[in-house]
Structures are given as structure tokens and as C-alpha cells.
Design a protein around this motif. Sequence first.
Motif, PDB file in Angstrom:
ATOM      1  N   LYS A  34      32.178  41.213  -6.673  1.00 28.75           N
ATOM      2  CA  LYS A  34      32.035  41.222  -8.126  1.00 28.75           C
ATOM      3  C   LYS A  34      30.859  40.352  -8.582  1.00 28.75           C
ATOM      4  N   THR A  35      30.586  39.269  -7.895  1.00 23.81           N
ATOM      5  CA  THR A  35      29.485  38.403  -8.306  1.00 23.81           C
ATOM      6  C   THR A  35      28.141  38.919  -7.838  1.00 23.81           C
ATOM      7  N   ASP A  36      28.123  39.893  -6.929  1.00 18.54           N
ATOM      8  CA  ASP A  36      26.871  40.510  -6.499  1.00 18.54           C
ATOM      9  C   ASP A  36      26.491  41.686  -7.397  1.00 18.54           C
ATOM     10  N   GLY A  37      27.366  42.044  -8.320  1.00 17.17           N
ATOM     11  CA  GLY A  37      27.174  43.244  -9.129  1.00 17.17           C
ATOM     12  C   GLY A  37      26.396  43.009 -10.400  1.00 17.17           C
ATOM     13  N   SER A  38      26.742  43.772 -11.404  1.00 19.04           N
ATOM     14  CA  SER A  38      25.998  43.813 -12.665  1.00 19.04           C
ATOM     15  C   SER A  38      26.235  42.613 -13.557  1.00 19.04           C
ATOM     16  N   GLY A  39      27.241  41.829 -13.263  1.00 19.04           N
ATOM     17  CA  GLY A  39      27.522  40.676 -14.103  1.00 19.04           C
ATOM     18  C   GLY A  39      28.244  41.061 -15.385  1.00 19.04           C
ATOM     19  N   SER A  40      28.978  42.167 -15.364  1.00 21.99           N
ATOM     20  CA  SER A  40      29.692  42.611 -16.553  1.00 21.99           C
ATOM     21  C   SER A  40      30.861  41.673 -16.849  1.00 21.99           C
ATOM     22  N   LEU A  41      31.309  41.697 -18.088  1.00 23.24           N
ATOM     23  CA  LEU A  41      32.440  40.878 -18.488  1.00 23.24           C
ATOM     24  C   LEU A  41      33.687  41.276 -17.704  1.00 23.24           C
ATOM     25  N   SER A  42      33.861  42.551 -17.474  1.00 22.03           N
ATOM     26  CA  SER A  42      35.003  43.031 -16.698  1.00 22.03           C
ATOM     27  C   SER A  42      34.979  42.452 -15.286  1.00 22.03           C
TER      28      SER A  42
END
Length: 124
Positions: A34-42
Amino acid sequence: MATIRILGRDFAIAPYKLGELRRAAPFIDNIQRKTDGSGSLSDLMDSAVDLLNVLSIGLVKVDPILTPDYLEANVSMDEFVGLQTAFVELSEESGLQRKGEAAAPTEAATAGASMMDLPSSSTI
């Protein structure tokens, strides 16, 4: 021991043993994804819940009320940065290394080095 300040109280958590790390592993994997991704609020919220799951493994040994569900219902985002710091400290104390971090050479590997292994220099 990692010190975690949560819900206005300080807790000392011993480094995790293999069984605790095995239970924490899926949550740690999720946090890394999740932290390698887009940084979305979700993604941020999902990783926060995963972080609470990891920390609760040690916290419930100190206070059985500190289950993942209890923490999710009572922890605010204001505490999140401190929890991230505690998570990193606990992970390192438990023998995990940060993603991309190289392992230190072992004593046996460095003991086998000799003067012949050193690079030559034209200034010596």
C-alpha cells in the motif's frame, strides 16, 4: 524494547519472536504494497489498520483490551505518526530490515578479508 504511546499510555513491547512475526507478516506485506502505491487516502487508511493489527500482536500481551478492533475504534490519525515510528522500531528490533536496505556483512565474511583483497592504489 519498542515504546509505543497510544491512547495516552506508554507501552513497552518486546521484539517479536518467529510466531508473532508469522502472524504479523501478512499485515506487513500489505503495508509495503500500500505504501508503494498511489498514496490514496483509501490505501493510507488500509495501511493504518494493518499497522494496528501488527502492533496489537504485542500490545494484547500487555493489555488484553488492545485488540485490533478496539484500536481501530479508538486511535486517531493524530497518533498515527507515532505509531509508524513504533512500528519501524519494533520491526528493526525483531530482526526485520527496511525494504532496500542491504544486510551488514557478517563477522566471518570480514574475518576472511586480507591485504590481498584491498584495491591497489598508485599513491601508496
